[in-house]
Scaffold this motif. Structure first.
Motif, PDB file in Angstrom:
ATOM      1  N   LYS A   1       0.825  -1.209   0.000  1.00 58.62           N
ATOM      2  CA  LYS A   1       0.000   0.000   0.000  1.00 58.62           C
ATOM      3  C   LYS A   1       0.861   1.261   0.000  1.00 58.62           C
ATOM      4  O   LYS A   1       0.459   2.283  -0.560  1.00 58.62           O
ATOM      5  CB  LYS A   1      -0.919  -0.014   1.214  1.00 58.62           C
ATOM      6  CG  LYS A   1      -1.995  -1.090   1.118  1.00 58.62           C
ATOM      7  CD  LYS A   1      -2.930  -1.052   2.313  1.00 58.62           C
ATOM      8  CE  LYS A   1      -4.030  -2.104   2.157  1.00 58.62           C
ATOM      9  NZ  LYS A   1      -4.956  -2.114   3.328  1.00 58.62           N
ATOM     10  N   LEU A   2       2.031   1.184   0.617  1.00 59.96           N
ATOM     11  CA  LEU A   2       2.922   2.347   0.594  1.00 59.96           C
ATOM     12  C   LEU A   2       3.444   2.617  -0.814  1.00 59.96           C
ATOM     13  O   LEU A   2       3.604   3.775  -1.224  1.00 59.96           O
ATOM     14  CB  LEU A   2       4.095   2.120   1.549  1.00 59.96           C
ATOM     15  CG  LEU A   2       5.096   3.274   1.692  1.00 59.96           C
ATOM     16  CD1 LEU A   2       4.422   4.495   2.319  1.00 59.96           C
ATOM     17  CD2 LEU A   2       6.304   2.839   2.513  1.00 59.96           C
ATOM     18  N   ALA A   3       3.688   1.542  -1.585  1.00 63.31           N
ATOM     19  CA  ALA A   3       4.178   1.711  -2.955  1.00 63.31           C
ATOM     20  C   ALA A   3       3.113   2.307  -3.860  1.00 63.31           C
ATOM     21  O   ALA A   3       3.454   2.986  -4.844  1.00 63.31           O
ATOM     22  CB  ALA A   3       4.643   0.369  -3.504  1.00 63.31           C
ATOM     23  N   SER A   4       1.852   2.061  -3.580  1.00 62.08           N
ATOM     24  CA  SER A   4       0.759   2.592  -4.405  1.00 62.08           C
ATOM     25  C   SER A   4       0.110   3.813  -3.774  1.00 62.08           C
ATOM     26  O   SER A   4      -0.967   4.228  -4.224  1.00 62.08           O
ATOM     27  CB  SER A   4      -0.299   1.500  -4.622  1.00 62.08           C
ATOM     28  OG  SER A   4       0.268   0.351  -5.217  1.00 62.08           O
ATOM     29  N   LEU A   5       0.745   4.379  -2.759  1.00 63.47           N
ATOM     30  CA  LEU A   5       0.116   5.485  -2.030  1.00 63.47           C
ATOM     31  C   LEU A   5       0.064   6.747  -2.879  1.00 63.47           C
ATOM     32  O   LEU A   5       1.048   7.136  -3.518  1.00 63.47           O
ATOM     33  CB  LEU A   5       0.897   5.762  -0.745  1.00 63.47           C
ATOM     34  CG  LEU A   5       0.212   6.669   0.270  1.00 63.47           C
ATOM     35  CD1 LEU A   5      -1.014   5.974   0.859  1.00 63.47           C
ATOM     36  CD2 LEU A   5       1.175   7.053   1.381  1.00 63.47           C
ATOM     37  N   THR A   6      -1.114   7.353  -2.887  1.00 62.03           N
ATOM     38  CA  THR A   6      -1.335   8.639  -3.530  1.00 62.03           C
ATOM     39  C   THR A   6      -2.377   9.390  -2.722  1.00 62.03           C
ATOM     40  O   THR A   6      -2.886   8.890  -1.711  1.00 62.03           O
ATOM     41  CB  THR A   6      -1.784   8.445  -4.992  1.00 62.03           C
ATOM     42  OG1 THR A   6      -1.942   9.720  -5.602  1.00 62.03           O
ATOM     43  CG2 THR A   6      -3.084   7.670  -5.062  1.00 62.03           C
ATOM     44  N   TYR A   7      -2.692  10.601  -3.156  1.00 64.91           N
ATOM     45  CA  TYR A   7      -3.620  11.407  -2.369  1.00 64.91           C
ATOM     46  C   TYR A   7      -5.017  10.799  -2.336  1.00 64.91           C
ATOM     47  O   TYR A   7      -5.791  11.075  -1.413  1.00 64.91           O
ATOM     48  CB  TYR A   7      -3.682  12.821  -2.930  1.00 64.91           C
ATOM     49  CG  TYR A   7      -2.436  13.637  -2.675  1.00 64.91           C
ATOM     50  CD1 TYR A   7      -2.049  13.963  -1.381  1.00 64.91           C
ATOM     51  CD2 TYR A   7      -1.642  14.089  -3.723  1.00 64.91           C
ATOM     52  CE1 TYR A   7      -0.900  14.702  -1.145  1.00 64.91           C
ATOM     53  CE2 TYR A   7      -0.501  14.837  -3.496  1.00 64.91           C
ATOM     54  CZ  TYR A   7      -0.135  15.135  -2.205  1.00 64.91           C
ATOM     55  OH  TYR A   7       1.001  15.875  -1.972  1.00 64.91           O
ATOM     56  N   ASP A   8      -5.343   9.997  -3.329  1.00 68.12           N
ATOM     57  CA  ASP A   8      -6.683   9.413  -3.358  1.00 68.12           C
ATOM     58  C   ASP A   8      -6.868   8.307  -2.321  1.00 68.12           C
ATOM     59  O   ASP A   8      -7.993   8.073  -1.867  1.00 68.12           O
ATOM     60  CB  ASP A   8      -6.966   8.838  -4.758  1.00 68.12           C
ATOM     61  CG  ASP A   8      -7.169   9.939  -5.781  1.00 68.12           C
ATOM     62  OD1 ASP A   8      -7.620  11.036  -5.384  1.00 68.12           O
ATOM     63  OD2 ASP A   8      -6.862   9.720  -6.970  1.00 68.12           O
ATOM     64  N   ASN A   9      -5.797   7.601  -1.946  1.00 68.78           N
ATOM     65  CA  ASN A   9      -5.937   6.442  -1.048  1.00 68.78           C
ATOM     66  C   ASN A   9      -5.066   6.575   0.196  1.00 68.78           C
ATOM     67  O   ASN A   9      -4.520   5.565   0.688  1.00 68.78           O
ATOM     68  CB  ASN A   9      -5.614   5.142  -1.794  1.00 68.78           C
ATOM     69  CG  ASN A   9      -4.221   5.173  -2.421  1.00 68.78           C
ATOM     70  OD1 ASN A   9      -3.435   6.086  -2.180  1.00 68.78           O
ATOM     71  ND2 ASN A   9      -3.922   4.163  -3.217  1.00 68.78           N
ATOM     72  N   LEU A  10      -4.899   7.770   0.709  1.00 70.46           N
ATOM     73  CA  LEU A  10      -4.085   7.957   1.918  1.00 70.46           C
ATOM     74  C   LEU A  10      -4.642   7.214   3.120  1.00 70.46           C
ATOM     75  O   LEU A  10      -3.897   6.699   3.965  1.00 70.46           O
ATOM     76  CB  LEU A  10      -3.981   9.461   2.226  1.00 70.46           C
ATOM     77  CG  LEU A  10      -3.077  10.301   1.330  1.00 70.46           C
ATOM     78  CD1 LEU A  10      -3.252  11.785   1.660  1.00 70.46           C
ATOM     79  CD2 LEU A  10      -1.616   9.893   1.497  1.00 70.46           C
ATOM     80  N   GLU A  11      -5.973   7.140   3.198  1.00 73.83           N
ATOM     81  CA  GLU A  11      -6.586   6.519   4.366  1.00 73.83           C
ATOM     82  C   GLU A  11      -6.452   5.010   4.372  1.00 73.83           C
ATOM     83  O   GLU A  11      -6.737   4.365   5.411  1.00 73.83           O
ATOM     84  CB  GLU A  11      -8.063   6.907   4.453  1.00 73.83           C
ATOM     85  CG  GLU A  11      -8.922   6.435   3.297  1.00 73.83           C
ATOM     86  CD  GLU A  11      -8.837   7.367   2.082  1.00 73.83           C
ATOM     87  OE1 GLU A  11      -9.478   7.041   1.065  1.00 73.83           O
ATOM     88  OE2 GLU A  11      -8.129   8.391   2.161  1.00 73.83           O
ATOM     89  N   THR A  12      -6.044   4.397   3.278  1.00 76.50           N
ATOM     90  CA  THR A  12      -5.907   2.932   3.229  1.00 76.50           C
ATOM     91  C   THR A  12      -4.608   2.444   3.867  1.00 76.50           C
ATOM     92  O   THR A  12      -4.471   1.241   4.124  1.00 76.50           O
ATOM     93  CB  THR A  12      -5.967   2.438   1.773  1.00 76.50           C
ATOM     94  OG1 THR A  12      -4.874   3.000   1.045  1.00 76.50           O
ATOM     95  CG2 THR A  12      -7.289   2.832   1.120  1.00 76.50           C
TER      96      THR A  12
END
Length: 607
Positions: free
Chosen positions: A269-280
Motif C-alpha cells: 500500500k505504501l508503494a501505491s500510495l497517492t492522495y486518493d488512497n491515503l486513508e488505506t
C-alpha cells in the motif's frame, strides 16, 4: 539762501545786476573770488550773480565726488584751471541788498547722469549709532543673496513659460492677463495633465498584464504536431521475492507471522500510495522504518517493470523511469520526466540534461503509432504533452493486463511567437521550460511540476512534513546566472504526518481551501500540447498487455500566442494622448530637460 530783488522786471534792475558782476566760476569746483573790475578774467566763463544764485546748493563733498558725472552741452561753462576752490562769490546790489553765495559752478543746460551702483561705504560715519547694525550685516547679506537667488529662479521660470512649446504654458506668464485668467488656464492645464496620467496608467496596465493575443492558425501543412506523450503506472510495484528476502535479513523487526503479514500489506500500500488512497495505509505500526527511508525501501523492493517501445516515427522514442504523485511510473516522449527520477534525486544533481528534441509528426507522414509491449500487469495511463508531467487532477485510463488496447487521440497545441520571449512572464501569462527561477525542487519548469511543488509546500505548511513521493531536498535558485543549492532537507511524513494529510487531501488535490490561503502562481507552458482521447478499443490478447496509441486525425487548427500590444504601441498611444491634450511632442520634453539642466545652471551660476 536769501535773495532780495526789487522790481526785477525793470530795465534799471537788469542793468544794475549786469553791472555788478564781480565773480568768476571754475569747472573744478575750487574756491575763487573776483572783483567788479574782473581783471584777468575771460568773458565766456563769467556768470552773473543772479544766475549763480539760481543754482541748487550741494555740499562740497558731494560736489567734489559727483563732478565727473556732469554732462555739458555745447555752449555751456568751460573748465577753469586757475580756480581751485570750487566756490563762486556773487554780489548783487538791489535796494541795498547784497548776497554772498557759495555754490558749485553749473550750467543751466547741464544735467546729471544717474549714478552707477556702488558698494556700501565702509566709512564709520555712515554706520548707525549702535553696534547692533554691524552685527546684523551678515544676516542682511545672506537675505540679500537669497532674495537675488529667488529673483533669478522666478525670472528663469517666467522665461521657460513664455518660451515653452507646450500649449497653454505661455498664458501663465503672459503680460496683460489678470489673476482670474491665469488661474483659469492653470485649471485647464491641470485637467489635461490628469487626463493624460489616468489614461496612460490604463495603457501601461494593459501592456503589463495582457499585451498578448491568442489567434488561430489553420494552415495545417505548415506546422508539425507533437506526438502524444504518456506516463504508464503499473499496478504491481513490489516484488514478493524481495520482500521475503528483506524479512529474513531483518528478523528483529518482525516478532511474529502477523507482523510479517502486516509488513507485506504495509509495503504494497505504501508503494501505491497517492492522495486518493491515503486513508488505506495502516497507521498502527511502522516496523522500525524511519519515514526518511520510505523511498529508498520502495526502490529496493520494486518489481522489475521493463516494457519495450516501438514506433513508426522518424525519431526514436525513449521511456524513462520517473517518480510521480502516483508512485513509480514510466514516461514516454517526455522532456521533464528524468528530473524526477530516483537516480537524479539520490545523486543530488541540479544540472540541466540533454533530453533532445520532442517527437513531432506531419500530416504527410500518414498514420503514426507507438506501441508498448510486455507490460505484464494492469496499468494506469496518463496522456500529456512532452513538456509536462501527469497530474492527479487530470483524467486517467485503466486497462487490464490481458488486453491489447488501441487509443486514438486528437491534439490541440499552442505555440508562442519568438517576439514574445522579450516580454516577462507576467505579460505573457506563461513560462518557457528554462524559466525556472521560482522552482525549488527541479531546475526546469513545467505546469505539472509547479502544481506538484505547490502541493508539497502546502503539505509542509499545514502538517510540517512532505509525502515520501516528493523530492525531500530543496533550495534551488539562481544567483547572478549560477545555480546554487543550500542543501535544505525537508522532513518526510511518517504515520502521524500521513494521518494529517488525510484530513486535508481534498484541499491538496484541488489546491482550493476556505481555511488556508493557497497561491501557487503556476503559469501555463508557453509551448504546450493538449491531447484528448477520441476513441479506444480493447481486445483480449494472449501475449499479455500491450498498448498502442497515436494520431489518426491531424489537427486542422493551431493556437498561436502573438504580441498584440508592444512597447512601441505604448509610446504611440501615450504620445497621442500628450499631443491631444497639450499639443506637445518628444522635442517638447527634450526642451524641458534642456531648460532645467544646462540652461538652468547657466542662468543661476554663469550669467
Amino acid at each position: 539762501m536769501h535773495l532780495k530783488l526789487n522790481d526785477e522786471s525793470s530795465p534799471s534792475a537788469v542793468a544794475r545786476t549786469t553791472a555788478s558782476t564781480s565773480g568768476r566760476s571754475s569747472w573744478d569746483g575750487n574756491d575763487g573770488s573776483g572783483s567788479g573790475s574782473g581783471s584777468g578774467s575771460r568773458p565766456d566763463s563769467l556768470l552773473t550773480s543772479s544766475t549763480a544764485s539760481l543754482q541748487p546748493q550741494e555740499p562740497e563733498e558731494y560736489t567734489r565726488r559727483s563732478g565727473p558725472g556732469l554732462l555739458l552741452f555745447p555752449g555751456t561753462a568751460q573748465r577753469n584751471p586757475h580756480n581751485t576752490t570750487g566756490k563762486t562769490i556773487a554780489k548783487a546790489n538791489d535796494d541795498n541788498g547784497t548776497i554772498n553765495q557759495t555754490a558749485p559752478v553749473r550750467s543751466i543746460r547741464s544735467f546729471r547722469r544717474p549714478p552707477l551702483w556702488q558698494p556700501p561705504s565702509k566709512d564709520p560715519r555712515h554706520v548707525g549709532p549702535g553696534l547692533e547694525e554691524q552685527d546684523e550685516r551678515p544676516d542682511e547679506t545672506a537675505r540679500d543673496r537669497r532674495g537675488a537667488c529667488l529673483a533669478k529662479v522666478q525670472a528663469f521660470i517666467i522665461e521657460f513659460l513664455q518660451g515653452s512649446s507646450i500649449h497653454g504654458f505661455i498664458y501663465l506668464a503672459k503680460l496683460g492677463l489678470n489673476f482670474i485668467e491665469r488661474m483659469l488656464w492653470f485649471a485647464f492645464i491641470c485637467v489635461a495633465l490628469f487626463s493624460i496620467i489616468s489614461l496612460s496608467k490604463r495603457t501601461w496596465h494593459r501592456f503589463q498584464t495582457s499585451p498578448m493575443v491568442i489567434s488561430m492558425d489553420r494552415n495545417k501543412l505548415v506546422w508539425n504536431t507533437s506526438f502524444p506523450s504518456l506516463t504508464v503506472c503499473p499496478h504491481k510495484r513490489i516484488d514478493e521475492l524481495k520482500v521475503e528476502e528483506y524479512i529474513l535479513t531483518h528478523p528483529e523487526q518482525f516478532e511474529s507471522e502477523e507482523d510479517q503479514e502486516d509488513f507485506r500489506d504495509f509495503i504494497v500500500k505504501l508503494a501505491s500510495l497517492t492522495y486518493d488512497n491515503l486513508e488505506t495505509l495502516p497507521l498502527n505500526k511502522s516496523f522500525g522504518i524511519p519515514s526518511s527511508k520510505y523511498l529508498d525501501l520502495l526502490y529496493e523492493l520494486k518489481w522489475p517493470f521493463e516494457p519495450e517501445i516501438s514506433s513508426g516515427a522518424a525519431v526514436k522514442m525513449f521511456i524513462y523511469e520517473t517518480q510521480t504523485e502516483f508512485g513509480i511510473c514510466h514516461s514516454v516522449n517526455s522532456l521533464v520526466a528524468r528530473y524526477n527520477s530516483f537516480d537524479y534525486w539520490r545523486s543530488g544533481d541540479w544540472s540541466l540534461m540533454d533530453h533532445g528534441d520532442r517527437v513531432t509528426v506531419h500530416p504527410l507522414d500518414g498514420e503514426i503509432y507507438a506501441q508498448i509491449i510486455n507490460l505484464s500487469t494492469a496499468y494506469d495511463v496518463y496522456f500529456h504533452g512532452a513538456g509536462d508531467v501527469p497530474s492527479i487532477s487530470k483524467q486517467r485510463y485503466t486497462f487490464p493486463e490481458s488486453d491489447y488496447t488501441t487509443v486514438e487521440l486528437i491534439a490541440l497545441e499552442i505555440y508562442t511567437n519568438e517576439e514574445a520571449r522579450a516580454f516577462n512572464t507576467k505579460q505573457r501569462s506563461c513560462r518557457f521550460n528554462y524559466e525556472a527561477e521560482d522552482m525549488l525542487t527541479v531546475p526546469i519548469y513545467s505546469f505539472g511540476l509547479c502544481l506538484s511543488e505547490c502541493r508539497l509546500f502546502f503539505a509542509l505548511r499545514v502538517c510540517g512534513c512532505v509525502p515520501h513521493f516528493y523530492r525531500n531536498r530543496c533550495g534551488y535558485n539562481h544567483i547572478f546566472g549560477h545555480r546554487v543549492r543550500n542543501g535544505r532537507k525537508l522532513p518526510v511524513c511518517g504515520l502521524e504526518g500521513i494521518g494529517c494529510l488525510v484530513k486535508i487531501k481534498r484541499e491538496i488535490i484541488s489546491l482550493k481551501s476556505d481555511k488556508y490561503k493557497i497561491n501557487c502562481n503556476c503559469l501555463a507552458n508557453c509551448d504546450d500540447s493538449n491531447f484528448f482521447v477520441q476513441s479506444y478499443r480493447s481486445r483480449v490478447w494472449f501475449l499479455g498487455a500491450n498498448l498502442q496509441w497515436g494520431i489518426i486525425d491531424y489537427p486542422k487548427m493551431q493556437l498561436r500566442r502573438d504580441v498584440l500590444f508592444s512597447f512601441a504601441d505604448v509610446l504611440v498611444y501615450i504620445g497621442g494622448l500628450v499631443g491631444f491634450f497639450l499639443g506637445c511632442s518628444a522635442l517638447s520634453f527634450t526642451e524641458i530637460v534642456y531648460y532645467f539642466t544646462a540652461r538652468f545652471v547657466r542662468r543661476m551660476f554663469f550669467n
